[in-house]
Design a protein around this motif. Structure first.
Motif, PDB file in Angstrom:
ATOM      1  N   MET A  70       0.818  -1.216   0.000  1.00  0.00           N
ATOM      2  CA  MET A  70       0.000   0.000   0.000  1.00  0.00           C
ATOM      3  C   MET A  70       0.854   1.270   0.000  1.00  0.00           C
ATOM      4  O   MET A  70       0.355   2.366   0.224  1.00  0.00           O
ATOM      5  N   ASN A  71       2.151   1.093  -0.212  1.00  0.00           N
ATOM      6  CA  ASN A  71       3.102   2.217  -0.243  1.00  0.00           C
ATOM      7  C   ASN A  71       3.169   2.995   1.067  1.00  0.00           C
ATOM      8  O   ASN A  71       3.479   4.180   1.079  1.00  0.00           O
ATOM      9  N   LEU A  72       2.881   2.321   2.162  1.00  0.00           N
ATOM     10  CA  LEU A  72       2.977   2.960   3.474  1.00  0.00           C
ATOM     11  C   LEU A  72       4.328   2.702   4.127  1.00  0.00           C
ATOM     12  O   LEU A  72       4.747   3.431   5.011  1.00  0.00           O
ATOM     13  N   VAL A  73       4.982   1.635   3.676  1.00  0.00           N
ATOM     14  CA  VAL A  73       6.293   1.250   4.211  1.00  0.00           C
ATOM     15  C   VAL A  73       7.214   0.988   3.025  1.00  0.00           C
ATOM     16  O   VAL A  73       6.787   0.439   2.010  1.00  0.00           O
ATOM     17  N   THR A  74       8.467   1.387   3.190  1.00  0.00           N
ATOM     18  CA  THR A  74       9.455   1.209   2.133  1.00  0.00           C
ATOM     19  C   THR A  74      10.640   0.413   2.659  1.00  0.00           C
ATOM     20  O   THR A  74      11.076   0.626   3.789  1.00  0.00           O
ATOM     21  N   ARG A  75      11.128  -0.502   1.834  1.00  0.00           N
ATOM     22  CA  ARG A  75      12.356  -1.220   2.184  1.00  0.00           C
ATOM     23  C   ARG A  75      13.524  -0.325   1.799  1.00  0.00           C
ATOM     24  O   ARG A  75      13.552   0.246   0.716  1.00  0.00           O
ATOM     25  N   GLN A  91       4.627  10.880   4.550  1.00  0.00           N
ATOM     26  CA  GLN A  91       3.555  11.728   4.017  1.00  0.00           C
ATOM     27  C   GLN A  91       2.204  11.099   4.353  1.00  0.00           C
ATOM     28  O   GLN A  91       1.552  10.494   3.507  1.00  0.00           O
ATOM     29  N   LEU A  92       1.776  11.263   5.593  1.00  0.00           N
ATOM     30  CA  LEU A  92       0.594  10.573   6.084  1.00  0.00           C
ATOM     31  C   LEU A  92      -0.671  10.835   5.283  1.00  0.00           C
ATOM     32  O   LEU A  92      -1.278   9.907   4.761  1.00  0.00           O
ATOM     33  N   PHE A  93      -1.093  12.068   5.226  1.00  0.00           N
ATOM     34  CA  PHE A  93      -2.388  12.359   4.614  1.00  0.00           C
ATOM     35  C   PHE A  93      -2.428  11.904   3.167  1.00  0.00           C
ATOM     36  O   PHE A  93      -3.335  11.186   2.764  1.00  0.00           O
ATOM     37  N   LYS A  94      -1.443  12.309   2.395  1.00  0.00           N
ATOM     38  CA  LYS A  94      -1.433  11.974   0.971  1.00  0.00           C
ATOM     39  C   LYS A  94      -1.430  10.457   0.759  1.00  0.00           C
ATOM     40  O   LYS A  94      -2.198   9.931  -0.044  1.00  0.00           O
ATOM     41  N   THR A  95      -0.575   9.761   1.486  1.00  0.00           N
ATOM     42  CA  THR A  95      -0.463   8.313   1.312  1.00  0.00           C
ATOM     43  C   THR A  95      -1.750   7.593   1.695  1.00  0.00           C
ATOM     44  O   THR A  95      -2.267   6.762   0.949  1.00  0.00           O
ATOM     45  N   PHE A  96      -2.285   7.926   2.863  1.00  0.00           N
ATOM     46  CA  PHE A  96      -3.503   7.250   3.307  1.00  0.00           C
ATOM     47  C   PHE A  96      -4.686   7.588   2.417  1.00  0.00           C
ATOM     48  O   PHE A  96      -5.459   6.714   2.040  1.00  0.00           O
ATOM     49  N   MET A  97      -4.846   8.842   2.085  1.00  0.00           N
ATOM     50  CA  MET A  97      -6.002   9.228   1.302  1.00  0.00           C
ATOM     51  C   MET A  97      -5.930   8.673  -0.113  1.00  0.00           C
ATOM     52  O   MET A  97      -6.956   8.284  -0.675  1.00  0.00           O
ATOM     53  N   THR A  98      -4.753   8.605  -0.683  1.00  0.00           N
ATOM     54  CA  THR A  98      -4.618   8.022  -2.016  1.00  0.00           C
ATOM     55  C   THR A  98      -5.008   6.546  -1.983  1.00  0.00           C
ATOM     56  O   THR A  98      -5.807   6.084  -2.800  1.00  0.00           O
ATOM     57  N   THR A  99      -4.465   5.813  -1.015  1.00  0.00           N
ATOM     58  CA  THR A  99      -4.775   4.384  -0.890  1.00  0.00           C
ATOM     59  C   THR A  99      -6.244   4.168  -0.581  1.00  0.00           C
ATOM     60  O   THR A  99      -6.928   3.369  -1.221  1.00  0.00           O
ATOM     61  N   TYR A 100      -6.744   4.887   0.401  1.00  0.00           N
ATOM     62  CA  TYR A 100      -8.124   4.723   0.849  1.00  0.00           C
ATOM     63  C   TYR A 100      -9.105   5.145  -0.246  1.00  0.00           C
ATOM     64  O   TYR A 100     -10.082   4.445  -0.505  1.00  0.00           O
ATOM     65  N   SER A 101      -8.841   6.267  -0.879  1.00  0.00           N
ATOM     66  CA  SER A 101      -9.726   6.758  -1.941  1.00  0.00           C
ATOM     67  C   SER A 101      -9.789   5.769  -3.096  1.00  0.00           C
ATOM     68  O   SER A 101     -10.860   5.512  -3.641  1.00  0.00           O
ATOM     69  N   HIS A 102      -8.638   5.225  -3.455  1.00  0.00           N
ATOM     70  CA  HIS A 102      -8.589   4.245  -4.545  1.00  0.00           C
ATOM     71  C   HIS A 102      -9.460   3.030  -4.208  1.00  0.00           C
ATOM     72  O   HIS A 102     -10.231   2.565  -5.054  1.00  0.00           O
ATOM     73  N   ARG A 153     -12.984  10.727  -5.505  1.00  0.00           N
ATOM     74  CA  ARG A 153     -12.115  11.201  -6.600  1.00  0.00           C
ATOM     75  C   ARG A 153     -11.606  12.613  -6.290  1.00  0.00           C
ATOM     76  O   ARG A 153     -10.440  12.923  -6.532  1.00  0.00           O
ATOM     77  N   ASN A 154     -12.467  13.447  -5.739  1.00  0.00           N
ATOM     78  CA  ASN A 154     -12.048  14.801  -5.357  1.00  0.00           C
ATOM     79  C   ASN A 154     -11.004  14.759  -4.243  1.00  0.00           C
ATOM     80  O   ASN A 154     -10.020  15.497  -4.286  1.00  0.00           O
ATOM     81  N   LEU A 155     -11.206  13.895  -3.251  1.00  0.00           N
ATOM     82  CA  LEU A 155     -10.220  13.739  -2.179  1.00  0.00           C
ATOM     83  C   LEU A 155      -8.885  13.260  -2.724  1.00  0.00           C
ATOM     84  O   LEU A 155      -7.837  13.720  -2.312  1.00  0.00           O
ATOM     85  N   LYS A 156      -8.968  12.332  -3.653  1.00  0.00           N
ATOM     86  CA  LYS A 156      -7.770  11.736  -4.231  1.00  0.00           C
ATOM     87  C   LYS A 156      -6.925  12.765  -4.981  1.00  0.00           C
ATOM     88  O   LYS A 156      -5.702  12.697  -4.994  1.00  0.00           O
ATOM     89  N   SER A 157      -7.589  13.763  -5.553  1.00  0.00           N
ATOM     90  CA  SER A 157      -6.865  14.744  -6.346  1.00  0.00           C
ATOM     91  C   SER A 157      -6.266  15.879  -5.496  1.00  0.00           C
ATOM     92  O   SER A 157      -5.558  16.717  -6.017  1.00  0.00           O
ATOM     93  N   THR A 158      -6.570  15.900  -4.186  1.00  0.00           N
ATOM     94  CA  THR A 158      -5.981  16.946  -3.327  1.00  0.00           C
ATOM     95  C   THR A 158      -4.642  16.550  -2.788  1.00  0.00           C
ATOM     96  O   THR A 158      -4.207  15.472  -2.824  1.00  0.00           O
TER      97      THR A 158
END
Length: 158
Positions: A70-75, A91-102, A153-158
């Motif tokens: 989910m791109n929340l953790v990186t090796r 990048q909490l908000f962007k990462t979570f909202m992108t994943t969750y919105s999708h 979709r609107n959330l995802k684009s912010t």
């Protein structure tokens, strides 16, 4: 004294943040692991995570893989270290909202498609207009799904 207070506060932050992360559909362990990694200043090995959270290395591996998907953790790589190291995406908000919105957009589209198939059946089969009430409610439900999709979709684009 400072270390004990610092540890207690850090642990309380982790617990409370994990509750928020769980609201995004994560397991309790995934939420705690992400919270722990987010608060940690350096990348950690599976062994370190396992020891810190009191869970098996296998559990850590499964959870960290899920978080990485989910791109929340990186090796990360560090010279001279043979074990894999992992760190949380900051990048909490962007990462979570992108994943969750999708996830929401996909789920909403799937449900909307299924409902549209039902709508076709009503249109084709209802020659006597016995299903008007259901047809009206179904239109409302479809509109609801469209509004959800557009909102995410609107959330995802912010």
């Amino acid at each position: 004294m400072y270390n004990t207070i610092h540890k207690d506060i850090r642990n309380n932050i982790m617990i409370e943040f994990a509750k928020t992360v769980e609201m995004f559909g994560f397991t309790s362990l995934e939420a705690r692991l992400f919270s722990y990694l987010y608060l940690e200043e350096r990348p950690l090995t599976l062994d370190e995570m396992s020891e810190a959270l009191g869970k098996s290395k296998t559990s850590m591996s499964t959870s960290v893989r899920s978080l990485a998907d989910m791109n929340l953790v990186t090796r990360v790589w560090r010279k001279g270290v043979r074990k894999d190291l992992y760190k949380a995406n900051k990048q909490l908000f962007k990462t979570f909202m992108t994943t969750y919105s999708h996830k929401w957009v996909e789920a909403t589209n799937h449900q909307k498609d299924a409902l549209m198939e039902i709508q076709k059946l009503i249109t084709e089969e209802d020659s006597e207009r016995q299903l008007d009430d259901l047809s009206t409610k179904l239109k409302d439900i479809l509109e609801f799904h469209q509004l959800i999709e557009q909102s995410f979709r609107n959330l995802k684009s912010t």
